[in-house]
Motif scaffolding. Structure first.
Motif, mmCIF file in Angstrom:
data_model
loop_
_atom_site.group_PDB
_atom_site.id
_atom_site.type_symbol
_atom_site.label_atom_id
_atom_site.label_comp_id
_atom_site.label_asym_id
_atom_site.label_seq_id
_atom_site.Cartn_x
_atom_site.Cartn_y
_atom_site.Cartn_z
ATOM 1 N N ARG A 50 0.901 -0.882 0.221
ATOM 2 C CA ARG A 50 -0.439 0.384 -0.085
ATOM 3 C C ARG A 50 1.327 1.212 0.222
ATOM 4 N N ALA A 51 2.034 1.402 0.893
ATOM 5 C CA ALA A 51 2.899 2.383 0.651
ATOM 6 C C ALA A 51 3.563 2.455 0.004
ATOM 7 N N VAL A 52 3.976 1.710 -0.877
ATOM 8 C CA VAL A 52 4.302 1.646 -3.033
ATOM 9 C C VAL A 52 4.192 2.600 -3.665
ATOM 10 N N ALA A 53 1.974 1.518 -3.437
ATOM 11 C CA ALA A 53 1.369 1.834 -4.524
ATOM 12 C C ALA A 53 1.220 3.867 -3.767
ATOM 13 N N ALA A 54 1.336 3.392 -2.882
ATOM 14 C CA ALA A 54 0.935 5.904 -2.902
ATOM 15 C C ALA A 54 2.087 6.352 -3.313
ATOM 16 N N PHE B 67 4.114 1.601 -14.039
ATOM 17 C CA PHE B 67 4.702 1.583 -13.386
ATOM 18 C C PHE B 67 6.104 0.548 -13.180
ATOM 19 N N ASN B 68 7.114 2.265 -13.440
ATOM 20 C CA ASN B 68 8.411 2.191 -13.666
ATOM 21 C C ASN B 68 8.916 1.623 -12.076
ATOM 22 N N PRO B 69 9.370 0.912 -12.639
ATOM 23 C CA PRO B 69 10.017 -0.061 -11.343
ATOM 24 C C PRO B 69 10.739 0.750 -9.942
ATOM 25 N N LEU B 70 11.155 0.574 -8.578
ATOM 26 C CA LEU B 70 11.818 1.783 -7.734
ATOM 27 C C LEU B 70 13.058 1.100 -7.407
ATOM 28 N N ILE B 71 14.110 2.140 -7.217
ATOM 29 C CA ILE B 71 15.134 1.504 -6.429
ATOM 30 C C ILE B 71 14.858 1.335 -4.542
ATOM 31 N N ALA B 72 15.262 0.423 -4.253
ATOM 32 C CA ALA B 72 15.519 -0.414 -3.524
ATOM 33 C C ALA B 72 16.256 0.557 -2.257
ATOM 34 N N HIS B 73 16.217 0.981 -1.004
ATOM 35 C CA HIS B 73 17.266 1.788 -0.607
ATOM 36 C C HIS B 73 17.565 0.941 0.617
ATOM 37 N N VAL B 74 18.493 0.862 1.107
ATOM 38 C CA VAL B 74 19.615 -0.090 2.272
ATOM 39 C C VAL B 74 20.772 0.933 2.817
ATOM 40 N N PRO B 75 20.922 0.281 3.516
ATOM 41 C CA PRO B 75 21.829 1.532 4.402
ATOM 42 C C PRO B 75 23.308 0.170 4.784
ATOM 43 N N ASP B 76 23.719 -0.520 3.749
ATOM 44 C CA ASP B 76 24.741 -1.575 3.429
ATOM 45 C C ASP B 76 25.054 -2.793 2.525
ATOM 46 N N LEU B 77 26.084 -3.354 2.270
ATOM 47 C CA LEU B 77 25.776 -4.151 1.450
ATOM 48 C C LEU B 77 25.315 -5.377 2.135
ATOM 49 N N ALA B 78 25.743 -5.178 3.702
ATOM 50 C CA ALA B 78 24.995 -6.398 4.194
ATOM 51 C C ALA B 78 23.995 -6.914 3.671
ATOM 52 N N LEU C 64 9.862 -8.104 -0.438
ATOM 53 C CA LEU C 64 9.940 -6.469 -0.448
ATOM 54 C C LEU C 64 8.684 -6.765 -1.719
ATOM 55 N N SER C 65 7.832 -5.838 -1.391
ATOM 56 C CA SER C 65 6.590 -5.384 -3.026
ATOM 57 C C SER C 65 6.833 -5.652 -4.270
ATOM 58 N N LEU C 66 6.295 -6.791 -4.500
ATOM 59 C CA LEU C 66 5.821 -6.610 -6.169
ATOM 60 C C LEU C 66 5.868 -4.890 -7.335
ATOM 61 N N LEU C 67 5.021 -4.503 -6.607
ATOM 62 C CA LEU C 67 5.237 -3.339 -7.178
ATOM 63 C C LEU C 67 7.143 -2.239 -6.934
ATOM 64 N N VAL C 68 7.480 -2.555 -6.324
ATOM 65 C CA VAL C 68 8.870 -2.131 -6.177
ATOM 66 C C VAL C 68 9.459 -2.439 -7.747
ATOM 67 N N SER C 69 9.522 -3.941 -8.097
ATOM 68 C CA SER C 69 9.812 -4.553 -9.165
ATOM 69 C C SER C 69 9.163 -4.248 -10.509
ATOM 70 N N ALA C 70 7.515 -3.501 -10.303
ATOM 71 C CA ALA C 70 7.010 -3.295 -11.519
ATOM 72 C C ALA C 70 6.808 -4.388 -11.444
ATOM 73 N N GLY C 71 6.567 -6.108 -11.306
ATOM 74 C CA GLY C 71 6.756 -7.305 -11.255
ATOM 75 C C GLY C 71 7.643 -8.219 -12.052
ATOM 76 N N LEU C 72 9.024 -7.052 -12.691
ATOM 77 C CA LEU C 72 9.882 -7.799 -12.743
ATOM 78 C C LEU C 72 10.707 -8.771 -11.769
ATOM 79 N N ASP C 73 11.461 -9.750 -12.361
ATOM 80 C CA ASP C 73 12.120 -10.985 -11.251
ATOM 81 C C ASP C 73 13.915 -10.266 -11.090
ATOM 82 N N SER C 74 13.364 -8.813 -11.131
ATOM 83 C CA SER C 74 14.927 -8.270 -10.791
ATOM 84 C C SER C 74 14.513 -6.703 -9.573
ATOM 85 N N LEU D 3 -2.087 -5.086 -7.831
ATOM 86 C CA LEU D 3 -1.885 -5.934 -8.975
ATOM 87 C C LEU D 3 -0.489 -7.169 -9.098
ATOM 88 N N PHE D 4 0.049 -7.298 -9.310
ATOM 89 C CA PHE D 4 1.342 -7.572 -9.269
ATOM 90 C C PHE D 4 0.721 -9.302 -8.595
#
Ligand code: TXA
Ligand code: MG
Length: 331
Positions: free
Chosen positions: A55-59, A69-80, A116-126, A290-291
């Protein structure tokens, strides 16, 4: 229609949040609660939401007014942390060690059963992942404790914002809060490199240059120089399409069809499996589902999926764009 992007908190929107420890903690809380928070990164301001919350991603898409729906970047604080959301090969690992934290986004295979929400990937497997270097972005990601999906914090089609004032002008009360962290030092969106295939492909040029990366991982194809290359991932053939055939604007389902409905279920149902995008007819909820629903119906064994009409307004534009791609004749 409920509008998930604008919950009534009784507070003035958007809240302007200072970069104090209390402000950072507040930003983290709001993100965990499914709210939209714009925050500075070294590149541009991002429009952040909990990447595990459909819901938050849809917002995000509703606030940006994106027609697709373009796929979005997931931001995280570190490589681990990044390693639990994307599958890293040697190339990805080398680049991460050299350029993270920093203005580099890597598109990597998305692990099966990712939370992760499928909407972040816009349904892609990446999944596109970035570890930003900006200290405020770093602090907010740690405070949130969840991956944050964040496109640039502007209305669709407008230029990317590099100051809190830009965000305010572009999004106004479409965002719950803006962390007022001053001017972004780089001012240009991150470099995006696709590492999902054997050949590394530059999807978007940015501050991390191809030469610098080639020294570590060998030749990179510059897709920008190829006039036949697709302009957006939405146009890629690899873009997730159900294996079942999709029939749009259906008002009922045939015996061999799964049925994807929207709004009150008032139609006689003769098909196999039925899933409702939103009983209340809420487009934000429909986008969030949706996805996941398309995948579930695809995996239900049905050879065809009938889809009820979705209103062509607001997020309905993006939903219909995606459904038309899914229904388009296959090559
Ligand atoms: O600098 C930045 O990257 C900023 C800050 C906020 O981090 N974010 C940003 O996000 O520019 P956005 O959504 O405006 O651009 C993300 C780009 C788009 O071109 C999108 O198509 C691409 O990354 N992208 C995201 N996920 C992808 C995927 N799974 N496959 C291919 N391309 C992807
Ligand atoms: Mg953008």
């Amino acid at each position: 229609m409920t509008d998930h992007s604008a919950p009534d908190t009784g507070e003035k929107r958007p809240a302007l949040i200072p970069t104090t420890p209390a402000g950072i903690a507040r930003a983290g809380e709001l993100l965990r609660a499914g709210r939209l928070v714009a925050f500075p990164t070294e590149t541009v301001y991002g429009l952040g939401a909990d990447a595990t919350d459909d819901r938050a991603v849809a917002a995000i898409f509703a606030a940006k007014g994106r027609p697709q729906f373009n796929p979005l970047i997931a931001h995280v604080p570190d490589l681990a942390t990044a390693q639990s959301w994307g599958r890293f090969d040697d190339r990805a690992f080398e680049l991460a060690q050299q350029f993270w934290p920093g203005p580099l986004t890597m598109v990597l295979p998305r692990p099966a059963n990712s939370a992760l929400s499928l909407l972040v990937s816009a349904g892609l497997d990446s999944i596109a992942i970035r570890v930003p270097g900006h200290p405020i972005a770093q602090a907010i990601l740690r405070a949130a404790g969840t991956p944050i999906a964040a496109p640039s914090a502007n209305r669709s089609g407008a230029v990317s914002p590099t100051t809190p004032q830009h965000v305010l002008e572009s999004l106004g009360d479409r965002v719950d809060a803006i962390v007022t962290g001053g001017k972004c030092p780089v001012g240009l969106e991150s470099t995006v490199i696709d590492l999902t295939g054997p050949e590394a492909v530059l999807l978007r040029p940015g501050a991390v240059l191809p030469d610098e990366m080639e020294r570590l991982i060998g030749p990179i194809r510059l897709s920008a120089g190829d006039p036949t290359a697709p302009k957006s991932p939405g146009q890629l053939e690899s873009h997730y399409a159900p294996s079942a055939a999709v029939r749009l604007n259906a008002t009922s389902a045939e015996a061999d069809e799964a049925f994807l409905t929207f709004g009150p279920d008032r139609f006689v149902f003769g098909g196999t499996t039925r899933l409702n995008l939103s009983l209340e007819g809420d487009l934000n909820e429909a986008a969030a589902n949706l996805f996941a629903h398309l995948r579930q119906l695809d995996h239900s064994g049905a050879t065809r999926i009938a889809v009820m009409p979705i209103p062509e307004v607001g997020l309905g534009l993006a939903i219909n764009d995606r459904l038309r791609r899914a229904a388009a004749p296959r090559g």
